[in-house]
Design a protein around this motif. Structure first.
Motif, PDB file in Angstrom:
ATOM      1  N   ASP A  69      10.693 -15.401  59.969  1.00 51.40           N
ATOM      2  CA  ASP A  69      10.567 -16.576  59.098  1.00 51.40           C
ATOM      3  C   ASP A  69      10.212 -16.168  57.670  1.00 51.40           C
ATOM      4  O   ASP A  69      10.730 -16.736  56.703  1.00 51.40           O
ATOM      5  CB  ASP A  69       9.526 -17.551  59.638  1.00 51.40           C
ATOM      6  N   GLU A  70       9.363 -15.185  57.505  1.00 53.16           N
ATOM      7  CA  GLU A  70       8.995 -14.704  56.168  1.00 53.16           C
ATOM      8  C   GLU A  70      10.191 -14.044  55.484  1.00 53.16           C
ATOM      9  O   GLU A  70      10.381 -14.192  54.270  1.00 53.16           O
ATOM     10  CB  GLU A  70       7.815 -13.732  56.261  1.00 53.16           C
ATOM     11  N   ARG A  75      13.270 -14.923  55.858  1.00 52.18           N
ATOM     12  CA  ARG A  75      14.079 -16.060  55.380  1.00 52.18           C
ATOM     13  C   ARG A  75      13.490 -16.629  54.100  1.00 52.18           C
ATOM     14  O   ARG A  75      14.205 -16.870  53.138  1.00 52.18           O
ATOM     15  CB  ARG A  75      14.154 -17.154  56.440  1.00 52.18           C
ATOM     16  N   TYR A  76      12.187 -16.849  54.093  1.00 48.96           N
ATOM     17  CA  TYR A  76      11.503 -17.417  52.943  1.00 48.96           C
ATOM     18  C   TYR A  76      11.697 -16.547  51.694  1.00 48.96           C
ATOM     19  O   TYR A  76      11.897 -17.064  50.595  1.00 48.96           O
ATOM     20  CB  TYR A  76      10.012 -17.569  53.259  1.00 48.96           C
ATOM     21  N   LEU A  77      11.682 -15.224  51.867  1.00 46.32           N
ATOM     22  CA  LEU A  77      11.846 -14.298  50.749  1.00 46.32           C
ATOM     23  C   LEU A  77      13.304 -14.088  50.345  1.00 46.32           C
ATOM     24  O   LEU A  77      13.580 -13.396  49.375  1.00 46.32           O
ATOM     25  CB  LEU A  77      11.205 -12.951  51.093  1.00 46.32           C
ATOM     26  N   GLY A  78      14.246 -14.654  51.105  1.00 46.14           N
ATOM     27  CA  GLY A  78      15.663 -14.525  50.765  1.00 46.14           C
ATOM     28  C   GLY A  78      16.308 -13.241  51.237  1.00 46.14           C
ATOM     29  O   GLY A  78      17.411 -12.911  50.806  1.00 46.14           O
ATOM     30  N   GLU A 129      19.661 -16.873  57.364  1.00 46.62           N
ATOM     31  CA  GLU A 129      19.257 -17.676  58.519  1.00 46.62           C
ATOM     32  C   GLU A 129      18.805 -16.735  59.627  1.00 46.62           C
ATOM     33  O   GLU A 129      19.077 -15.539  59.575  1.00 46.62           O
ATOM     34  CB  GLU A 129      20.426 -18.534  59.038  1.00 46.62           C
ATOM     35  N   ASP A 130      18.185 -17.292  60.657  1.00 46.42           N
ATOM     36  CA  ASP A 130      17.777 -16.462  61.790  1.00 46.42           C
ATOM     37  C   ASP A 130      18.532 -16.832  63.064  1.00 46.42           C
ATOM     38  O   ASP A 130      18.058 -16.614  64.169  1.00 46.42           O
ATOM     39  CB  ASP A 130      16.269 -16.536  62.007  1.00 46.42           C
TER      40      ASP A 130
END
Length: 70
Positions: A31-32, A34-37, A41-42
């Motif tokens: 998730d982190e 994804r947040y950092l770009g 997606e996961d």
């Protein structure tokens, strides 16, 4: 870390936690990312494989995440 379209994860650890608890920590890590770009997606289009392995040579309470672009 450069952005990746497709990736796999390898986790090695030495801690008091069982392997299923270590797998749970993978969710927070992904998730982190994804947040950092780092990843878009996961879902299975981007992330289709991971492995978890106990590593007795590691210092206690060590978790190593390896991200492999595929």
């Amino acid at each position: 870390i450069k952005p990746m379209e497709r990736f796999e994860m390898k986790v090695r650890y030495n801690s008091r936690h069982d392997v299923d608890n270590v797998v749970g920590s993978l969710k927070v890590f992904i998730d982190e990312m994804r947040y950092l770009g780092v990843i878009p997606e996961d879902n299975v289009k981007h992330f289709s494989k991971f492995s978890v392995e106990y590593e007795k040579t590691f210092k206690t309470n060590t978790i190593e995440f390896t991200i492999l672009e595929v």
